[in-house]
Design a protein around this motif. Structure first.
Motif, PDB file in Angstrom:
ATOM      1  N   ALA A  52      12.988  41.833 -52.257  1.00 37.58           N
ATOM      2  CA  ALA A  52      12.494  40.661 -51.547  1.00 37.58           C
ATOM      3  C   ALA A  52      13.242  40.538 -50.228  1.00 37.58           C
ATOM      4  CB  ALA A  52      12.700  39.398 -52.388  1.00 37.58           C
ATOM      5  N   ARG A  53      12.616  39.901 -49.255  1.00 31.34           N
ATOM      6  CA  ARG A  53      13.305  39.623 -47.998  1.00 31.34           C
ATOM      7  C   ARG A  53      14.400  38.606 -48.274  1.00 31.34           C
ATOM      8  NH1 ARG A  53      10.935  41.548 -43.433  1.00 31.34           N
ATOM      9  NH2 ARG A  53      12.119  40.059 -42.170  1.00 31.34           N
ATOM     10  N   CYS A 104      14.578  34.109 -51.311  1.00 35.55           N
ATOM     11  CA  CYS A 104      13.969  35.230 -52.045  1.00 35.55           C
ATOM     12  C   CYS A 104      13.544  34.819 -53.447  1.00 35.55           C
ATOM     13  CB  CYS A 104      14.956  36.402 -52.114  1.00 35.55           C
ATOM     14  SG  CYS A 104      16.519  36.004 -52.947  1.00 35.55           S
ATOM     15  N   VAL A 158      11.317  33.947 -56.631  1.00 36.62           N
ATOM     16  CA  VAL A 158      10.062  34.420 -57.219  1.00 36.62           C
ATOM     17  C   VAL A 158       9.809  33.657 -58.516  1.00 36.62           C
ATOM     18  CG1 VAL A 158      10.242  36.726 -56.225  1.00 36.62           C
ATOM     19  CG2 VAL A 158      11.225  36.285 -58.484  1.00 36.62           C
ATOM     20  N   VAL A 195      15.893  36.508 -56.343  1.00 37.98           N
ATOM     21  CA  VAL A 195      16.021  37.953 -56.520  1.00 37.98           C
ATOM     22  C   VAL A 195      17.451  38.400 -56.250  1.00 37.98           C
ATOM     23  CG1 VAL A 195      15.311  40.208 -55.618  1.00 37.98           C
ATOM     24  CG2 VAL A 195      13.603  38.446 -56.055  1.00 37.98           C
TER      25      VAL A 195
END
Length: 245
Positions: A208-209, A220, A222, A231
């Motif tokens: 992830a960024r 990041c 999720v 993440v």
């Protein structure tokens, strides 16, 4: 997490945009395969998160794919360059749950953390099967390194120029005895591996960024079956049963 200076010792080009970097420094914060480091680079506001490929007490090995200015700067650094590194980030793979014959599935640069994982599984007495997927035979790297460990090795390329024609999942279907998977790669690959009915359990490494890399910025996050997870802090490893696509 630990912030310290690492010294670039060695750079080796593995493909058109793939490089192996060896850095010397204090690796005491790295405790499990699958963790990552976050590297500060001159002229770049945000650090660059890079998966740990392997490590020893005083050295760190990274596999880097050049995707932009930051990674280009990193791989062009000369030996002796000192780098500001946050190490020991992320939760890493839990090898206790591997069983006797785990499957390691990787795609492209996602194979990086699987190398250190394979080594430690072998040290634990497991016999891992490693399935790797690439676009073409020209993109393939690290086959000799995995083979030297003594892993059972399977290979797929999308154009069929080397190994099985197709995706890494086309290799995995041929090893029904492997029911537990450790996977790292692009999201479509992870989703396809997750859907294979033979796999009753597993751990998946997500990308992830990231802003900070240690859970402060929440950039990041999720969704999972257990609520939102970061993440960088709660991952990058998520368990098969908690993943929400």
């Amino acid at each position: 997490m630990k912030q310290s200076l690492f010294t670039l010792e060695h750079t080796r080009q593995l493909g058109s945009d793939i490089y192996e970097l060896v850095l010397s420094g204090d690796t005491s914060a790295i405790t499990a395969p699958g963790q990552f480091v976050n590297i500060a680079l001159p002229g770049n506001f945000l650090r660059r998160p890079i998966s740990v490929c392997n490590w020893t007490e005083h050295a760190l090995m990274l596999l880097v794919r050049v995707v932009g200015e930051g990674t280009h700067t990193l791989v062009r650094s000369v030996p002796g360059t000192e780098l500001d590194v946050l190490s020991g980030l992320g939760n890493g793979f839990d090898i206790v749950q591997a069983g006797s014959s785990p499957l390691l599935a990787g795609g492209g640069i996602g194979i990086a953390p699987l190398y250190g994982l394979a080594q430690r599984l072998l040290e634990q007495g497991c016999t891992p099967t490693v399935a790797l997927g690439f676009r073409t035979g020209q993109d393939v790297f690290y086959l000799e390194e995995f083979a030297a460990l003594g892993c059972r090795l399977l290979l797929a390329t999308e154009d069929g120029s080397l190994g099985t024609r197709g995706f890494v999942t086309d290799c995995i279907r041929n090893v029904p005895e492997c029911t537990y998977v450790f996977a790292c790669g692009p999201l479509p690959m992870l989703r396809a591996v997750h859907s294979l009915p033979q796999l009753t359990g597993g751990q998946f490494s997500f990308e992830a960024r990231m802003g900070c890399g240690f859970g402060a910025c929440m950039g990041c996050t999720v969704p999972t079956a257990n609520g939102s997870k970061r993440v960088c802090k709660d991952g990058p490893i998520l368990y098969k049963e908690e993943i929400v696509w």
